[in-house]
Motif scaffolding. Structure first.
Motif, PDB file in Angstrom:
ATOM      1  N   GLU A   1      -9.018  -0.015  -4.187  1.00  0.00           N
ATOM      2  CA  GLU A   1      -8.558  -1.517  -4.739  1.00  0.00           C
ATOM      3  C   GLU A   1      -9.328  -2.515  -3.568  1.00  0.00           C
ATOM      4  O   GLU A   1      -8.997  -2.248  -2.293  1.00  0.00           O
ATOM      5  CB  GLU A   1      -7.230  -2.014  -4.918  1.00  0.00           C
TER       6      GLU A   1
ATOM      7  N   LYS B   1      -3.448  -0.130  -5.096  1.00  0.00           N
ATOM      8  CA  LYS B   1      -4.198   1.402  -5.398  1.00  0.00           C
ATOM      9  C   LYS B   1      -5.293   1.817  -4.448  1.00  0.00           C
ATOM     10  O   LYS B   1      -5.951   0.760  -3.953  1.00  0.00           O
ATOM     11  CB  LYS B   1      -4.351   1.583  -7.024  1.00  0.00           C
ATOM     12  N   GLU B   2      -5.427   2.849  -4.352  1.00  0.00           N
ATOM     13  CA  GLU B   2      -6.564   3.427  -3.611  1.00  0.00           C
ATOM     14  C   GLU B   2      -8.039   2.983  -4.203  1.00  0.00           C
ATOM     15  O   GLU B   2      -8.045   3.139  -5.378  1.00  0.00           O
ATOM     16  CB  GLU B   2      -6.683   4.964  -3.452  1.00  0.00           C
TER      17      GLU B   2
ATOM     18  N   TYR C   1       8.544   7.680  -3.878  1.00  0.00           N
ATOM     19  CA  TYR C   1       7.163   7.079  -4.750  1.00  0.00           C
ATOM     20  C   TYR C   1       6.173   8.109  -5.121  1.00  0.00           C
ATOM     21  O   TYR C   1       5.237   8.154  -5.888  1.00  0.00           O
ATOM     22  CB  TYR C   1       6.312   5.937  -3.911  1.00  0.00           C
ATOM     23  N   TYR C   2       6.523   9.168  -4.130  1.00  0.00           N
ATOM     24  CA  TYR C   2       5.359  10.477  -4.173  1.00  0.00           C
ATOM     25  C   TYR C   2       5.746  11.666  -4.984  1.00  0.00           C
ATOM     26  O   TYR C   2       5.256  12.785  -4.872  1.00  0.00           O
ATOM     27  CB  TYR C   2       4.931  10.713  -2.756  1.00  0.00           C
TER      28      TYR C   2
ATOM     29  N   ILE D   1       0.816  -1.137   0.012  1.00  0.00           N
ATOM     30  CA  ILE D   1      -0.029   0.082   0.066  1.00  0.00           C
ATOM     31  C   ILE D   1       0.938   1.331   0.066  1.00  0.00           C
ATOM     32  O   ILE D   1       0.717   2.244  -0.823  1.00  0.00           O
ATOM     33  CB  ILE D   1      -0.851   0.013   1.116  1.00  0.00           C
TER      34      ILE D   1
ATOM     35  N   GLY E   1      -6.891   5.918   0.720  1.00  0.00           N
ATOM     36  CA  GLY E   1      -5.621   6.832  -0.119  1.00  0.00           C
ATOM     37  C   GLY E   1      -4.406   6.911   0.999  1.00  0.00           C
ATOM     38  O   GLY E   1      -4.636   7.020   2.168  1.00  0.00           O
TER      39      GLY E   1
ATOM     40  N   ARG F   1       2.356   1.808  -3.295  1.00  0.00           N
ATOM     41  CA  ARG F   1       1.287   2.012  -4.280  1.00  0.00           C
ATOM     42  C   ARG F   1       1.197   0.748  -5.166  1.00  0.00           C
ATOM     43  O   ARG F   1       0.740   1.011  -6.183  1.00  0.00           O
ATOM     44  CB  ARG F   1       1.520   3.411  -5.222  1.00  0.00           C
ATOM     45  N   GLN F   2       1.796  -0.181  -4.748  1.00  0.00           N
ATOM     46  CA  GLN F   2       1.342  -1.412  -5.680  1.00  0.00           C
ATOM     47  C   GLN F   2       0.282  -1.769  -5.527  1.00  0.00           C
ATOM     48  O   GLN F   2      -0.702  -2.385  -6.418  1.00  0.00           O
ATOM     49  CB  GLN F   2       2.182  -2.545  -5.204  1.00  0.00           C
TER      50      GLN F   2
END
Length: 230
Positions: A33, A30-31, A228-229, A24, A76, A27-28
């Motif tokens: 999911e 996703k929000e 990642y962000y 999470i 998220g 981001r493997q």
């Protein structure tokens, strides 16, 4: 006998929680999911029970929302969450390192001193794991290093002698924080150097240095994960 001891591994629920948290945060996953008990259990090759328990941990942490009889949904993630997560880990783990340094018994001290020590204060286990980590890295055994990385931290939590703190940190664990710009091998090379500095502080019973080195280690992981962000 060669003196090797079994690596203390996390419980099934902690391992599942760590795998899900890492997915999470990176981001493997996703929000939005949808996660089902059966699907996650199948992918991680575990029973449904530890997955259910891991869902409870992650729901408390605000990473997922439980759905009645339908698993969970991924919420998220923001850079603020990442910063707060690692800041909390850094505070708790640096405190553990300080306690371990304060209570630690160096393996170079006499056998009598070790026998007189209170349970959980011996840092020999930390040293053993560190040496195994170095060997795993030299042999290119990335997965073994991943497990030993967790074991190194776990031994420090144990040496601190605070069960409640150890439980809190165990449930916050998220595995290697490699970010998006480094390979597993490169990450391990940086990590092992930092572990070496932490161990040196523990061996010297230098509380301030142990806390400082551990705090820097966790916050560096935070910075890696934040890639990642960007």
């Amino acid at each position: 006998m060669n003196g090797l001891k079994p690596i203390k591994m996390p419980s099934a629920k902690e391992k599942v929680a760590a795998e899900l948290r890492k997915a999470i945060l990176s981001r493997q996953m996703k929000e939005g999911e949808i996660l089902s008990l059966d699907s996650v259990a199948s992918q991680l090759n575990v029973s449904a029970m530890p997955v259910r328990e891991a869902f409870q941990i992650l729901a408390r942490d605000g990473l997922i929302k439980l759905r009645q009889n339908k698993g969970a949904i991924v919420l998220g993630i923001t850079d603020t969450y990442i910063r707060e997560h690692y800041q909390l880990r850094a505070i708790l783990e640096s405190a553990c390192a300080g306690l371990a340094a304060e209570e630690g018994v160096d393996i170079l001290e006499s056998a009598a001193a070790k026998l007189a020590a209170e349970p959980g204060t011996d840092i020999a286990e930390i040293e053993d794991v560190y040496q195994e980590s170095c060997e795993a890295l030299e042999n290119g055994e990335s997965q073994k290093y991943t497990d030993l990385n967790r074991a190194f931290h776990n031994e420090i939590w144990s040496a601190a002698g605070n069960g409640k703190m150890k439980k809190m940190i165990s449930e916050l664990w998220n595995g290697l924080s490699m970010g998006s710009m480094v390979s597993e091998g490169d990450y391990a090379k940086v990590s092992i150097k930092e572990h070496g500095r932490i161990l040196k502080a523990l061996q010297e019973h230098n509380v301030e240095a142990a806390e400082k080195e551990m705090y820097a280690h966790i916050m560096r992981s935070r910075d890696d994960m934040l890639t990642y962000y960007k």
